[in-house]
Design a protein around this motif. Sequence first.
Motif, PDB file in Angstrom:
ATOM      1  N   ARG A  74     -34.920  28.050 -58.301  1.00 53.16           N
ATOM      2  CA  ARG A  74     -34.425  28.817 -59.453  1.00 53.16           C
ATOM      3  C   ARG A  74     -34.561  30.331 -59.298  1.00 53.16           C
ATOM      4  NH1 ARG A  74     -36.175  24.671 -63.881  1.00 53.16           N
ATOM      5  NH2 ARG A  74     -34.308  23.389 -63.802  1.00 53.16           N
ATOM      6  N   PRO A  75     -35.672  30.864 -58.772  1.00 54.89           N
ATOM      7  CA  PRO A  75     -35.715  32.329 -58.611  1.00 54.89           C
ATOM      8  C   PRO A  75     -34.617  32.858 -57.691  1.00 54.89           C
ATOM      9  CG  PRO A  75     -37.922  31.437 -58.514  1.00 54.89           C
ATOM     10  CD  PRO A  75     -36.984  30.263 -58.499  1.00 54.89           C
ATOM     11  N   ALA A  76     -34.351  32.150 -56.607  1.00 56.35           N
ATOM     12  CA  ALA A  76     -33.274  32.570 -55.707  1.00 56.35           C
ATOM     13  C   ALA A  76     -31.913  32.390 -56.382  1.00 56.35           C
ATOM     14  CB  ALA A  76     -33.329  31.776 -54.412  1.00 56.35           C
ATOM     15  N   ALA A  77     -31.771  31.299 -57.134  1.00 58.21           N
ATOM     16  CA  ALA A  77     -30.517  31.062 -57.852  1.00 58.21           C
ATOM     17  C   ALA A  77     -30.283  32.138 -58.910  1.00 58.21           C
ATOM     18  CB  ALA A  77     -30.536  29.673 -58.493  1.00 58.21           C
ATOM     19  N   ALA A  78     -31.353  32.613 -59.530  1.00 52.66           N
ATOM     20  CA  ALA A  78     -31.224  33.689 -60.528  1.00 52.66           C
ATOM     21  C   ALA A  78     -30.708  34.968 -59.884  1.00 52.66           C
ATOM     22  CB  ALA A  78     -32.567  33.939 -61.210  1.00 52.66           C
ATOM     23  N   GLN A  79     -31.209  35.271 -58.718  1.00 54.28           N
ATOM     24  CA  GLN A  79     -30.759  36.481 -58.017  1.00 54.28           C
ATOM     25  C   GLN A  79     -29.284  36.368 -57.619  1.00 54.28           C
ATOM     26  OE1 GLN A  79     -32.605  39.128 -57.848  1.00 54.28           O
ATOM     27  NE2 GLN A  79     -31.044  40.309 -56.811  1.00 54.28           N
ATOM     28  N   ILE A  80     -28.894  35.199 -57.110  1.00 61.18           N
ATOM     29  CA  ILE A  80     -27.500  34.996 -56.713  1.00 61.18           C
ATOM     30  C   ILE A  80     -26.579  35.029 -57.926  1.00 61.18           C
ATOM     31  CG2 ILE A  80     -25.902  33.301 -55.727  1.00 61.18           C
ATOM     32  CD1 ILE A  80     -28.249  32.435 -53.899  1.00 61.18           C
ATOM     33  N   ALA A  81     -27.003  34.379 -59.016  1.00 59.23           N
ATOM     34  CA  ALA A  81     -26.189  34.361 -60.232  1.00 59.23           C
ATOM     35  C   ALA A  81     -26.037  35.763 -60.823  1.00 59.23           C
ATOM     36  CB  ALA A  81     -26.807  33.416 -61.263  1.00 59.23           C
ATOM     37  N   GLU A  82     -27.093  36.547 -60.778  1.00 53.50           N
ATOM     38  CA  GLU A  82     -27.013  37.923 -61.284  1.00 53.50           C
ATOM     39  C   GLU A  82     -26.072  38.764 -60.434  1.00 53.50           C
ATOM     40  OE1 GLU A  82     -29.923  41.786 -61.785  1.00 53.50           O
ATOM     41  OE2 GLU A  82     -30.797  39.792 -62.010  1.00 53.50           O
TER      42      GLU A  82
END
Length: 142
Positions: A74-82
């Motif tokens: 999720r932390p990596a997914a948050a960065q990609i989504a942002e």
Amino acid sequence: MSTTKSTTASASRRRTARSDAGTGLIGTVVGVTVFLLLLLFAVQVLVRLYATSALTAASFDAARRVASADPATRPAAAQIAETDARRGLGSFGRDHTTFTWRQVDGDQIVLEVRGHPPTFLPLPGGLGVIDRTIRVRTERFR
């Protein structure tokens, strides 16, 4: 005497006609200025509405992508989504928007987004700041 009287009367008529020339210019300039200011205000409102809609949609999509991601990533997914949301918003997302992920683990994803829409009017602060909080429940597969 009749010649003098008619010459004086026609001269005064000519002076009256000349003194009225250009009086409509002031009213026209004021009217056009007021119309242009109202048109500019309408454009400002429309641009703000579009920026609000685009920012809300992009941030909701980003939060939904993070919520559906694997809990370990999720932390990596948050960065990609942002990054994708900023790219989708263009210069507005890149230069005038902040994303704050408050909770990336647990049962909810909370994303706070704050953006400053473009302004066309010389108002202090424009028409305000767009401030949204997006809450999305995480998905669990059983």
